[in-house]
Structures are given as structure tokens and as C-alpha cells.
Design a protein around this motif. Structure first.
Motif, PDB file in Angstrom:
ATOM      1  N   PRO A 132       0.827  -1.214   0.000  1.00 34.67           N
ATOM      2  CA  PRO A 132       0.000   0.000   0.000  1.00 34.67           C
ATOM      3  C   PRO A 132       0.854   1.253   0.000  1.00 34.67           C
ATOM      4  CG  PRO A 132      -0.877  -1.609   1.537  1.00 34.67           C
ATOM      5  CD  PRO A 132       0.439  -2.147   1.069  1.00 34.67           C
ATOM      6  N   ALA A 133       0.538   2.177  -0.904  1.00 36.32           N
ATOM      7  CA  ALA A 133       1.384   3.368  -1.076  1.00 36.32           C
ATOM      8  C   ALA A 133       0.485   4.596  -1.277  1.00 36.32           C
ATOM      9  CB  ALA A 133       2.350   3.164  -2.238  1.00 36.32           C
ATOM     10  N   ALA A 134       0.575   5.233  -2.434  1.00 37.47           N
ATOM     11  CA  ALA A 134      -0.197   6.454  -2.690  1.00 37.47           C
ATOM     12  C   ALA A 134      -1.700   6.168  -2.692  1.00 37.47           C
ATOM     13  CB  ALA A 134       0.217   7.061  -4.023  1.00 37.47           C
ATOM     14  N   THR A 135      -2.480   7.160  -2.247  1.00 36.99           N
ATOM     15  CA  THR A 135      -3.940   7.126  -2.370  1.00 36.99           C
ATOM     16  C   THR A 135      -4.421   8.513  -2.783  1.00 36.99           C
ATOM     17  OG1 THR A 135      -4.482   7.796  -0.100  1.00 36.99           O
ATOM     18  CG2 THR A 135      -4.081   5.449  -0.484  1.00 36.99           C
ATOM     19  N   LEU A 136      -5.665   8.595  -3.275  1.00 40.43           N
ATOM     20  CA  LEU A 136      -6.233   9.863  -3.717  1.00 40.43           C
ATOM     21  C   LEU A 136      -7.611  10.075  -3.108  1.00 40.43           C
ATOM     22  CD1 LEU A 136      -5.411   9.720  -7.549  1.00 40.43           C
ATOM     23  CD2 LEU A 136      -4.121  10.905  -5.761  1.00 40.43           C
ATOM     24  N   ALA A 137      -7.916  11.323  -2.785  1.00 44.21           N
ATOM     25  CA  ALA A 137      -9.280  11.720  -2.434  1.00 44.21           C
ATOM     26  C   ALA A 137      -9.969  12.193  -3.706  1.00 44.21           C
ATOM     27  CB  ALA A 137      -9.261  12.828  -1.390  1.00 44.21           C
ATOM     28  N   LEU A 138     -11.177  11.692  -3.949  1.00 46.62           N
ATOM     29  CA  LEU A 138     -11.886  11.968  -5.196  1.00 46.62           C
ATOM     30  C   LEU A 138     -13.243  12.619  -4.932  1.00 46.62           C
ATOM     31  CD1 LEU A 138     -11.234   8.579  -7.053  1.00 46.62           C
ATOM     32  CD2 LEU A 138      -9.779  10.628  -6.982  1.00 46.62           C
ATOM     33  N   ILE A 139     -13.709  13.406  -5.900  1.00 46.37           N
ATOM     34  CA  ILE A 139     -14.988  14.092  -5.782  1.00 46.37           C
ATOM     35  C   ILE A 139     -15.668  14.102  -7.143  1.00 46.37           C
ATOM     36  CG2 ILE A 139     -14.066  16.403  -6.255  1.00 46.37           C
ATOM     37  CD1 ILE A 139     -15.931  17.438  -4.025  1.00 46.37           C
ATOM     38  N   GLY A 140     -16.996  14.001  -7.146  1.00 50.51           N
ATOM     39  CA  GLY A 140     -17.720  14.042  -8.409  1.00 50.51           C
ATOM     40  C   GLY A 140     -19.217  14.112  -8.193  1.00 50.51           C
ATOM     41  N   ASP A 141     -19.936  14.677  -9.155  1.00 45.79           N
ATOM     42  CA  ASP A 141     -21.382  14.859  -9.091  1.00 45.79           C
ATOM     43  C   ASP A 141     -22.081  13.520  -9.258  1.00 45.79           C
ATOM     44  OD1 ASP A 141     -23.997  15.649  -9.217  1.00 45.79           O
ATOM     45  OD2 ASP A 141     -23.763  16.949 -10.962  1.00 45.79           O
ATOM     46  N   ALA A 142     -22.720  13.037  -8.179  1.00 42.95           N
ATOM     47  CA  ALA A 142     -23.373  11.730  -8.225  1.00 42.95           C
ATOM     48  C   ALA A 142     -24.621  11.744  -9.096  1.00 42.95           C
ATOM     49  CB  ALA A 142     -23.723  11.275  -6.812  1.00 42.95           C
TER      50      ALA A 142
END
Length: 393
Positions: free
Chosen positions: A245-255
Motif C-alpha cells: 500500500p502506497a499512494a492514495t487519492l481523495a476523489l470528488i464528483g457529481d453523483a
């Protein structure tokens, strides 16, 4: 070789050459890295896997008289209401409650999110804090995605760059976030789709940053921040891919723009609810090194085999195993042949990359310059019950 502006100009004219990452790997075998880099403009990657650190922000709109919601249930699943009066956050792993207050473990936030995205009605029950400006004490109704204001996914940790392989060396079955693990090394489970996974093809996150436009749940999303538990300093192979386990991202988008095909509630037996999510990341071919990184194959990627029978933060491992071995369906552990299964859908991961490719070819999806890079030197801090810096009387 290219800029994102130049690539977007070709996309708008429907002249961009777009390959999925699997197509890229095959073409490089035929024509080499240099010629492939001269030919292709965008490489699409994808995954469809459990991403439990996900959830949805909802704004209901004000009632008459107004209510300041402090407790709320959506189809029996509690939603967090500790900020705006009619703002809610529904976590994908939140467990449902029956009318008598007992947990409904097989009903969770992920299913409610899927239902809302699918346009289905969801029952809402709310209790309010009575104040002069919010005199209403309770409210009950049915909502859909079309009867509320904002409805968007905001996911604190998605797209693990790599993950682990779970096994159970103990004497009883274990029920984990990887699913059931049978005793005495009865099975093994892995989550990452390997060589088609987005961040394993951009190991140092040179092409992905805050503001990068992505495919999220069948709609358009963006990278919002580093993900929680982001750990880019994980040990890496010479090809720069991490060994765990290394990099991760926070994501956002119109559901409201998403498709329930790519956002699916799920349940792990005796563990709890979660969310299966499709995420695709386009990689612009700005220079030849982009293609070189994307040639990585499953035999070039490894993950640690972790024994869940030891109930500690740091568990013993049985070493590293390649994704090519994992995808054969069996691995050898201490001389024993152990059957293996993936949590990620390899078929649907490929379909995400294909659908994103079609969007770009049709000129409906353009690329973005990121506004800030994802940190490359983030450490991973554990939390202990008694910190040495805290005096104990």
C-alpha cells in the motif's frame, strides 16, 4: 513531445489517438516505446474494486418550518448531520439500523448511495435541534436524486496504488475487509487489478494531481487531494512501483451524473457493508517516459502476502508475490498451493478504461492540468493507545 493543451485541441477535433493501457502494452511489444510514444496521445486506465473510504454529501433543501437536522436516517442507515442544518454525509460503510435500534448489518450506506444514483426513492427520517430559527423538531419524507439539491461523492481514500494479499494462518475462519479468509491457508484474496490499475502505470504520480479530471462512477470526477493513509514513501522496486500500500487519492464528483452500473453497494459477510466503484484515469502522453512507465506487466508488480490471524497493526507476511502469479489462481505459501481470488473485477476494470477511451475519442472528455502535485514525501503515522509524549499521572 506534447502539451495537454495540444492534446485537448486534438480531442476537440476528434483526432486524438487514444489507447487503453492494455492496448498500449500490446502495441509497444509490436512497435517499441519510441514509436508508440509518437503515435498515442492518451492512455486510459481503470479499476472496479471495493473502496470503503467513500461517501456522499447531500443537501436536502429547507423545510417549512425549517429544521436543523442533528440525527438522520436514509432507508434506516444513519447519516452524519453535524454541520449545516440540512447537509448530510452518508458513509459507504455505515451500518443500517432497524426500528428497534438493532443493527441491520447487510444494509449499508453503499446500497443507499447506489439506489439514489439509480433514481430510486429513499425514505428519510430526521430529528432536529429546536432553535428560534429552526423550530421544527422532526421530519419524514421520501427523497430521490432529483428532489434534493447537491448530491456528490466525496471519497477520502480511493485508488490505492497497491495493496496486500490476505491469508489466514490460524485455526478458525476470519471475516475481513477482503472477505472471508479460510483457516490454515485455505484461500488468499487480493484487491488491486495489477498492470491495468491507474496508479501503477504512473508510479511517481507525475501525471496525476489536484484537479485532474477522471472517470468516477460513470460520470466526471476530479482528484481533490491526497487520500487518507497516503504513503508514497513505501519501498519500491527498480521500476518505481511500490511493494505494498502506497499512494492514495481523495476523489470528488457529481453523483447525479453517475451510473449505478459503476457505483454498487456490497456486503462482506460478518464484516460489513462497502462500495464497489469504477474509477478511470487518463494519462496524457507528454513524453516518451509516460509510455515506458505504462509498459509495466503483471510479472513486474508485487504485493505482500499478509497473515490476518495475527491481530496486530503490523502483521507477519509470507513474502511478496507477483500479480502474474496471483492471476493464475494459485500461489505457493510455505510449500502449500493456495487458491486465490480477486476482489477487483478485472472485466469491469477493463470496461472502465474502454468507456473512458470512448468519451475522449468522441470529444466529450478533455484533460486538465493539475493545479498542485500530490505530496511525494508523506510519512505514515500509526496511532498508539498511549503516546510517549503524553504524561501519565
Amino acid at each position: 513531445m506534447r502539451t495537454i493543451a495540444e492534446i485537448n485541441d486534438k480531442i476537440s477535433q476528434q483526432r486524438a489517438v487514444v489507447w487503453t493501457v492494455e492496448e498500449l502494452k500490446a502495441r509497444v511489444a509490436e512497435m517499441g516505446v519510441t514509436q508508440a510514444a509518437k503515435t498515442v496521445d492518451v492512455i486510459t486506465t481503470g479499476t472496479f474494486e471495493p473502496m470503503e473510504s467513500s461517501g456522499a454529501i447531500l443537501n436536502l433543501g429547507h423545510t417549512d418550518p425549517p429544521i436543523k437536522i442533528r440525527q438522520c436516517w436514509l432507508d434506516g442507515v444513519p447519516a452524519y448531520a453535524g454541520f449545516g442544518a440540512v447537509d448530510l454525509y452518508l458513509g459507504a460503510t455505515q451500518v443500517g439500523e432497524a426500528a428497534d435500534g438493532e443493527e441491520m448489518r447487510e444494509k449499508g450506506g453503499g446500497y443507499v448511495i447506489e439506489d439514489l444514483i439509480a433514481g430510486k426513492p429513499v425514505h428519510l427520517r430526521a430529528l432536529g435541534q429546536v432553535t428560534d430559527c429552526y423550530p421544527r423538531s422532526s421530519f419524514e419524507t421520501t427523497i430521490t436524486r432529483d428532489t434534493i439539491n447537491q448530491f456528490y461523492l466525496f471519497n477520502p481514500r480511493n485508488l490505492y496504488q497497491n495493496f496486500i494479499v490476505g491469508v489466514n494462518g490460524g485455526d478458525r475462519p476470519l471475516f475481513t475487509y477482503l472477505g472471508p479468509l479460510q483457516p490454515r491457508l485455505g484461500n488468499a484474496v487480493y484487491s488491486n487489478p495489477g498492470a491495468i490499475s491507474p496508479l501503477l502505470n504512473d508510479p511517481d504520480l507525475q501525471l496525476v494531481g489536484i484537479g485532474t479530471r477522471i472517470f468516477l462512477g460513470g460520470g466526471i470526477g476530479y482528484v481533490a487531494w491526497e487520500g487518507t493513509q497516503h504513503f508514497p514513501l513505501q519501498r519500491r522496486l527498480p521500476n518505481r512501483t511500490p511493494i505494498g500500500p502506497a499512494a492514495t487519492l481523495a476523489l470528488i464528483g457529481d453523483a447525479k451524473q453517475m451510473d449505478a452500473r459503476w457505483v454498487r453497494g456490497c456486503y462482506f459477510k460478518s464484516y460489513g457493508p462497502s462500495l464497489m466503484l469504477g474509477v478511470g484515469v487518463p494519462l496524457p502522453v507528454l513524453h516518451e517516459e509516460v509510455v515506458a512507465r505504462c509498459t509495466v506487466q503483471d510479472q513486474d508488480l508485487v504485493a505482500p502476502v499478509v497473515d490476518f490471524s495475527i491481530p496486530r497493526r503490523v502483521r507477519p507476511t509470507f513474502g511478496l508475490v507477483s500479480y502474474s502469479q496471483l492471476k493464475l489462481g494459485r500461489i505457493a505459501i510455505d510449500g502449500k498451493s493456495v487458491r486465490v481470488a480477486p476482489l477487483a473485477s478485472l472485466f469491469l476494470s477493463r470496461q472502465v478504461a474502454i468507456e473512458l477511451k470512448q468519451w475522449i475519442e468522441a470529444g466529450t472528455f478533455t484533460l486538465t492540468e493539475f493545479v498542485a502535485p500530490i505530496p511525494a514525501d508523506q510519512t505514515f503515522r500509526p496511532q498508539d493507545a498511549w503516546g510517549s509524549q503524553i504524561p501519565i499521572d
